[in-house]
Design an enzyme around this catalytic site. Structure first.
Site, PDB file in Angstrom:
ATOM      1  N   ASN A   9      52.742  40.390  18.176  1.00 53.63           N
ATOM      2  CA  ASN A   9      52.007  39.876  17.020  1.00 53.63           C
ATOM      3  C   ASN A   9      50.750  40.728  16.848  1.00 53.63           C
ATOM      4  O   ASN A   9      49.835  40.638  17.664  1.00 53.63           O
ATOM      5  CB  ASN A   9      51.645  38.402  17.287  1.00 53.63           C
ATOM      6  CG  ASN A   9      50.745  37.824  16.223  1.00 53.63           C
ATOM      7  OD1 ASN A   9      50.590  38.399  15.148  1.00 53.63           O
ATOM      8  ND2 ASN A   9      50.148  36.670  16.534  1.00 53.63           N
ATOM      9  N   TRP A  10      50.747  41.536  15.807  1.00 53.09           N
ATOM     10  CA  TRP A  10      49.611  42.451  15.610  1.00 53.09           C
ATOM     11  C   TRP A  10      48.423  41.779  14.927  1.00 53.09           C
ATOM     12  O   TRP A  10      47.395  42.423  14.683  1.00 53.09           O
ATOM     13  CB  TRP A  10      50.064  43.689  14.821  1.00 53.09           C
ATOM     14  CG  TRP A  10      51.011  44.575  15.599  1.00 53.09           C
ATOM     15  CD1 TRP A  10      51.316  44.470  16.930  1.00 53.09           C
ATOM     16  CD2 TRP A  10      51.763  45.681  15.102  1.00 53.09           C
ATOM     17  NE1 TRP A  10      52.213  45.441  17.287  1.00 53.09           N
ATOM     18  CE2 TRP A  10      52.507  46.207  16.185  1.00 53.09           C
ATOM     19  CE3 TRP A  10      51.895  46.293  13.855  1.00 53.09           C
ATOM     20  CZ2 TRP A  10      53.361  47.305  16.048  1.00 53.09           C
ATOM     21  CZ3 TRP A  10      52.740  47.375  13.715  1.00 53.09           C
ATOM     22  CH2 TRP A  10      53.460  47.882  14.805  1.00 53.09           C
ATOM     23  N   LYS A  11      48.569  40.514  14.571  1.00 56.71           N
ATOM     24  CA  LYS A  11      47.483  39.742  13.945  1.00 56.71           C
ATOM     25  C   LYS A  11      46.830  40.552  12.817  1.00 56.71           C
ATOM     26  O   LYS A  11      47.507  41.330  12.153  1.00 56.71           O
ATOM     27  CB  LYS A  11      46.452  39.330  14.999  1.00 56.71           C
ATOM     28  CG  LYS A  11      47.084  38.649  16.189  1.00 56.71           C
ATOM     29  CD  LYS A  11      46.073  37.948  17.068  1.00 56.71           C
ATOM     30  CE  LYS A  11      46.766  37.423  18.306  1.00 56.71           C
ATOM     31  NZ  LYS A  11      45.943  36.493  19.057  1.00 56.71           N
ATOM     32  N   HIS A  96      51.342  29.522  14.130  1.00 55.73           N
ATOM     33  CA  HIS A  96      50.514  30.127  15.185  1.00 55.73           C
ATOM     34  C   HIS A  96      49.225  29.315  15.327  1.00 55.73           C
ATOM     35  O   HIS A  96      48.674  28.830  14.339  1.00 55.73           O
ATOM     36  CB  HIS A  96      50.198  31.589  14.831  1.00 55.73           C
ATOM     37  CG  HIS A  96      49.594  32.342  15.971  1.00 55.73           C
ATOM     38  ND1 HIS A  96      48.264  32.210  16.318  1.00 55.73           N
ATOM     39  CD2 HIS A  96      50.137  33.190  16.881  1.00 55.73           C
ATOM     40  CE1 HIS A  96      48.019  32.976  17.380  1.00 55.73           C
ATOM     41  NE2 HIS A  96      49.137  33.575  17.743  1.00 55.73           N
ATOM     42  N   GLU A  98      46.252  30.138  15.682  1.00 57.69           N
ATOM     43  CA  GLU A  98      45.109  30.602  14.876  1.00 57.69           C
ATOM     44  C   GLU A  98      45.209  30.076  13.450  1.00 57.69           C
ATOM     45  O   GLU A  98      44.196  29.784  12.820  1.00 57.69           O
ATOM     46  CB  GLU A  98      45.037  32.143  14.918  1.00 57.69           C
ATOM     47  CG  GLU A  98      44.535  32.627  16.274  1.00 57.69           C
ATOM     48  CD  GLU A  98      44.989  34.012  16.677  1.00 57.69           C
ATOM     49  OE1 GLU A  98      45.509  34.772  15.835  1.00 57.69           O
ATOM     50  OE2 GLU A  98      44.837  34.342  17.872  1.00 57.69           O
ATOM     51  N   GLU A 168      52.631  28.635  23.353  1.00 62.15           N
ATOM     52  CA  GLU A 168      51.400  29.417  23.509  1.00 62.15           C
ATOM     53  C   GLU A 168      50.239  28.468  23.780  1.00 62.15           C
ATOM     54  O   GLU A 168      49.649  27.925  22.828  1.00 62.15           O
ATOM     55  CB  GLU A 168      51.123  30.199  22.227  1.00 62.15           C
ATOM     56  CG  GLU A 168      52.226  31.177  21.875  1.00 62.15           C
ATOM     57  CD  GLU A 168      51.682  32.323  21.050  1.00 62.15           C
ATOM     58  OE1 GLU A 168      51.761  33.457  21.520  1.00 62.15           O
ATOM     59  OE2 GLU A 168      51.144  32.077  19.959  1.00 62.15           O
ATOM     60  N   GLY A 174      44.395  35.396  23.981  1.00 64.89           N
ATOM     61  CA  GLY A 174      43.292  36.332  23.808  1.00 64.89           C
ATOM     62  C   GLY A 174      42.136  36.110  24.780  1.00 64.89           C
ATOM     63  O   GLY A 174      41.063  36.655  24.609  1.00 64.89           O
ATOM     64  N   SER A 214      48.020  36.025  26.680  1.00 64.92           N
ATOM     65  CA  SER A 214      47.563  37.080  27.582  1.00 64.92           C
ATOM     66  C   SER A 214      48.695  37.687  28.424  1.00 64.92           C
ATOM     67  O   SER A 214      48.500  37.991  29.597  1.00 64.92           O
ATOM     68  CB  SER A 214      46.425  36.566  28.469  1.00 64.92           C
ATOM     69  OG  SER A 214      45.331  36.167  27.666  1.00 64.92           O
ATOM     70  N   GLY A 235      50.170  39.274  21.943  1.00 65.40           N
ATOM     71  CA  GLY A 235      49.149  39.658  20.971  1.00 65.40           C
ATOM     72  C   GLY A 235      48.528  40.991  21.337  1.00 65.40           C
ATOM     73  O   GLY A 235      49.098  42.059  21.101  1.00 65.40           O
ATOM     74  N   GLY A 236      47.358  40.932  21.986  1.00 63.52           N
ATOM     75  CA  GLY A 236      46.567  42.133  22.295  1.00 63.52           C
ATOM     76  C   GLY A 236      47.356  43.279  22.899  1.00 63.52           C
ATOM     77  O   GLY A 236      47.212  44.437  22.468  1.00 63.52           O
TER      78      GLY A 236
END
Ligand code: PEP
Length: 251
Positions: A9-11, A96, A98, A168, A174, A214, A235-236
């Site tokens: 997921n490149w957000k 998600h 967020e 998640e 993150g 993470s 993610g990251g």
């Protein structure tokens, strides 16, 4: 046998050029991988360019969200699921944390989005997970059960074949704090039992449940060793092609 899924997921990162460059590098690095499905989720503006460059490869494309509306119309700023299909993407991430936190996503809107995704021939990656306060107060299972019940309400067994669940825990996204493989396994097994109850044992046994929070090259294998962990939503560590490729090649 559930085929693992590793999704990135490149957000809200990367311009179109950088998205395409990362996708091309990734495609090269994972071209031999057949043990899992590989998905990347760029921002909307890069969906078509990335999908075009990945066409015919073993890497699929996902959007990060879509409208609850099934039909085109007066919804400024929204993107209909069939427009996502038109870009060449095959998946949509729905619910998600967020979006639940910053965009008012509810279990009802998650359910409407899943229906829109399925109606337009796409597949959904449905995110659930508790926050730190809920975990510390012993409420994690109740929260996840509620998100599953609301999000998956009314979905048929055929619909469920096009659903992937991502567990998640919000406190692990993150933050660098990963749930232990035991904590993740425990919740994944719980989610599978809930799906067996709401749908069927067979459906539960065939539904892929990804862990997200993470995930890094250094912790993926321990997570993947657990019986009910069928992959990861990253993610990251998915922003860099080399790091994401080493997560894909966790074996
Ligand atoms: C995510 O974006 O879904 C996620 C799990 O992020 P990170 O891997 O950075 O925790």
């Amino acid at each position: 046998m559930r085929k693992p899924v590793i999704a990135g997921n490149w957000k809200m990162h990367k311009f179109v050029g950088d998205s395409v460059d990362t996708a091309v590098d990734l495609k090269r690095s994972v071209s031999g991988a057949t043990h899992c499905e590989i998905i990347v989720a760029p921002v909307f503006t890069a969906l078509k360019s990335v999908a075009d460059r990945l066409e015919g490869s073993n890497v699929s494309v996902s959007a990060q969200d879509c409208s609850t509306e099934v039909d085109h119309g007066a919804r400024t700023g929204e993107i209909c699921a069939d427009m996502i299909a038109d870009s060449g993407a095959k998946y949509v991430i729905v619910g998600h944390s967020e979006r639940r936190q910053f965009n008012g996503e509810t279990d009802q809107s998650v359910n409407a989005k899943i229906r829109a995704v399925l109606q337009h021939g796409l597949r959904a990656i449905v995110c659930v997970g508790e926050d730190l306060r809920q975990r510390e107060s012993g409420d994690a299972e109740r929260v996840v059960a509620e998100q599953l019940a609301g999000g998956l309400a009314g979905l048929t067994l055929a619909d469920m074949e096009r659903i992937i669940i991502a567990y998640e825990p919000v406190w692990a996204i993150g933050t660098g704090k990963t749930a232990t493989p035991e904590q993740a396994q425990e919740m994944h097994a719980f989610i599978r039992r809930r799906i067996a109850g709401s749908h069927s044992r067979e459906c539960a046994d065939s539904t892929r449940i990804l862990y997200g929070g993470s995930v890094k090259p250094g912790n993926i294998s321990d997570l993947m060793d657990r019986e009910d962990i069928d992959g990861a939503l990253v993610g990251g560590a998915s922003l860099d092609a080399e790091s994401f490729a080493s997560i894909v090649n966790y074996k």
